[in-house]
Design a protein around this motif. Sequence first.
Motif, mmCIF file in Angstrom:
data_model
loop_
_atom_site.group_PDB
_atom_site.id
_atom_site.type_symbol
_atom_site.label_atom_id
_atom_site.label_comp_id
_atom_site.label_asym_id
_atom_site.label_seq_id
_atom_site.Cartn_x
_atom_site.Cartn_y
_atom_site.Cartn_z
ATOM 1 N N HIS A 74 38.515 60.275 82.672
ATOM 2 C CA HIS A 74 39.021 61.625 82.921
ATOM 3 C C HIS A 74 39.594 62.235 81.638
ATOM 4 C CE1 HIS A 74 40.760 64.962 85.095
ATOM 5 N NE2 HIS A 74 41.954 64.672 84.598
ATOM 6 N N VAL A 75 40.375 61.455 80.910
ATOM 7 C CA VAL A 75 40.962 61.945 79.651
ATOM 8 C C VAL A 75 39.866 62.222 78.630
ATOM 9 C CG1 VAL A 75 42.509 61.395 77.727
ATOM 10 C CG2 VAL A 75 43.172 60.804 80.061
ATOM 11 N N CYS A 76 38.843 61.380 78.614
ATOM 12 C CA CYS A 76 37.714 61.577 77.698
ATOM 13 C C CYS A 76 37.059 62.934 77.954
ATOM 14 C CB CYS A 76 36.710 60.438 77.880
ATOM 15 S SG CYS A 76 35.252 60.581 76.843
ATOM 16 N N ASP A 77 36.847 63.243 79.232
ATOM 17 C CA ASP A 77 36.251 64.532 79.584
ATOM 18 C C ASP A 77 37.159 65.685 79.159
ATOM 19 O OD1 ASP A 77 34.124 63.166 80.687
ATOM 20 O OD2 ASP A 77 34.859 63.333 82.750
ATOM 21 N N LYS A 78 38.460 65.550 79.398
ATOM 22 C CA LYS A 78 39.403 66.591 79.002
ATOM 23 C C LYS A 78 39.405 66.759 77.480
ATOM 24 C CE LYS A 78 43.522 66.804 80.826
ATOM 25 N NZ LYS A 78 44.864 66.424 81.351
ATOM 26 N N HIS A 79 39.324 65.651 76.775
ATOM 27 C CA HIS A 79 39.345 65.681 75.310
ATOM 28 C C HIS A 79 38.123 66.430 74.766
ATOM 29 C CE1 HIS A 79 40.192 64.649 71.248
ATOM 30 N NE2 HIS A 79 39.312 63.673 71.149
ATOM 31 N N GLN A 80 36.984 66.257 75.381
ATOM 32 C CA GLN A 80 35.766 66.943 74.935
ATOM 33 C C GLN A 80 35.921 68.462 75.014
ATOM 34 O OE1 GLN A 80 33.093 65.504 73.492
ATOM 35 N NE2 GLN A 80 34.181 63.576 73.696
ATOM 36 N N TYR A 81 36.740 68.931 75.953
ATOM 37 C CA TYR A 81 36.944 70.373 76.120
ATOM 38 C C TYR A 81 38.292 70.818 75.551
ATOM 39 C CZ TYR A 81 32.877 69.945 79.059
ATOM 40 O OH TYR A 81 31.603 69.682 79.516
ATOM 41 N N GLU A 82 38.880 69.950 74.711
ATOM 42 C CA GLU A 82 40.143 70.233 74.029
ATOM 43 C C GLU A 82 41.262 70.570 75.003
ATOM 44 O OE1 GLU A 82 39.279 73.106 70.986
ATOM 45 O OE2 GLU A 82 37.694 71.859 70.142
ATOM 46 N N GLU A 83 41.303 69.854 76.135
ATOM 47 C CA GLU A 83 42.326 70.075 77.146
ATOM 48 C C GLU A 83 43.273 68.882 77.283
ATOM 49 O OE1 GLU A 83 40.083 70.936 80.668
ATOM 50 O OE2 GLU A 83 39.438 72.885 79.939
ATOM 51 N N ALA A 84 43.050 67.817 76.519
ATOM 52 C CA ALA A 84 43.883 66.620 76.611
ATOM 53 C C ALA A 84 45.134 66.782 75.751
ATOM 54 C CB ALA A 84 43.096 65.396 76.169
ATOM 55 N N SER A 85 46.249 66.288 76.267
ATOM 56 C CA SER A 85 47.505 66.335 75.506
ATOM 57 C C SER A 85 47.479 65.256 74.422
ATOM 58 C CB SER A 85 48.685 66.095 76.439
ATOM 59 O OG SER A 85 48.681 64.743 76.906
ATOM 60 N N THR A 86 48.404 65.343 73.498
ATOM 61 C CA THR A 86 48.502 64.345 72.429
ATOM 62 C C THR A 86 48.737 62.956 73.024
ATOM 63 O OG1 THR A 86 49.363 66.006 70.914
ATOM 64 C CG2 THR A 86 49.750 63.705 70.334
ATOM 65 N N LYS A 87 49.615 62.866 74.009
ATOM 66 C CA LYS A 87 49.904 61.582 74.660
ATOM 67 C C LYS A 87 48.644 61.009 75.317
ATOM 68 C CE LYS A 87 53.089 59.408 77.916
ATOM 69 N NZ LYS A 87 54.221 59.624 78.832
ATOM 70 N N GLU A 88 47.869 61.867 75.979
ATOM 71 C CA GLU A 88 46.627 61.413 76.614
ATOM 72 C C GLU A 88 45.632 60.910 75.565
ATOM 73 O OE1 GLU A 88 46.097 64.008 80.661
ATOM 74 O OE2 GLU A 88 45.825 65.071 78.756
ATOM 75 N N LYS A 89 45.548 61.609 74.446
ATOM 76 C CA LYS A 89 44.637 61.199 73.372
ATOM 77 C C LYS A 89 45.027 59.835 72.810
ATOM 78 C CE LYS A 89 43.734 65.944 71.921
ATOM 79 N NZ LYS A 89 43.946 66.921 70.835
ATOM 80 N N ILE A 90 46.325 59.620 72.648
ATOM 81 C CA ILE A 90 46.801 58.322 72.142
ATOM 82 C C ILE A 90 46.444 57.218 73.130
ATOM 83 C CG2 ILE A 90 48.879 56.960 71.640
ATOM 84 C CD1 ILE A 90 50.111 59.623 70.545
ATOM 85 N N LYS A 91 46.704 57.449 74.410
ATOM 86 C CA LYS A 91 46.371 56.460 75.439
ATOM 87 C C LYS A 91 44.870 56.177 75.451
ATOM 88 C CE LYS A 91 50.079 57.345 78.766
ATOM 89 N NZ LYS A 91 50.347 57.735 80.158
ATOM 90 N N LEU A 92 44.076 57.238 75.321
ATOM 91 C CA LEU A 92 42.621 57.062 75.312
ATOM 92 C C LEU A 92 42.187 56.224 74.119
ATOM 93 C CD1 LEU A 92 39.760 57.681 76.377
ATOM 94 C CD2 LEU A 92 39.828 59.796 75.026
ATOM 95 N N ASN A 93 42.712 56.532 72.941
ATOM 96 C CA ASN A 93 42.334 55.778 71.738
ATOM 97 C C ASN A 93 42.723 54.310 71.844
ATOM 98 O OD1 ASN A 93 41.003 57.811 70.319
ATOM 99 N ND2 ASN A 93 42.924 58.652 69.577
#
Length: 84
Positions: free
Chosen positions: A13-32
């Motif tokens: 879910h976070v990956c999809d949000k990240h592709q559309y630049e909708e993920a928060s910084t915290k979500e991006k860190i968790k995803l990475n």
Amino acid sequence: MGLFFIKCKEAGHVCDKHQYEEASTKEKIKLNIHLMYCSACRKHSATNKKLSQLIKKIQFQFLSSEEKEQLKKAFEKELQKHQN
């Protein structure tokens, strides 16, 4: 799970949000962090990124209302020929 560890479903879910630049910084860190240890999600992320890049490259062209009507009439005319 821990503070920065997420399950695959959330990572997708976070990956999809990240592709559309909708993920928060915290979500991006968790995803990475998740992508560091999950090869399935890394593959999903890479595929998702490629798909997004391809979609951005497509130059969509749309027919005007007049062109649609002309196409419809031409189709109906051809259809009539084959029904008789």
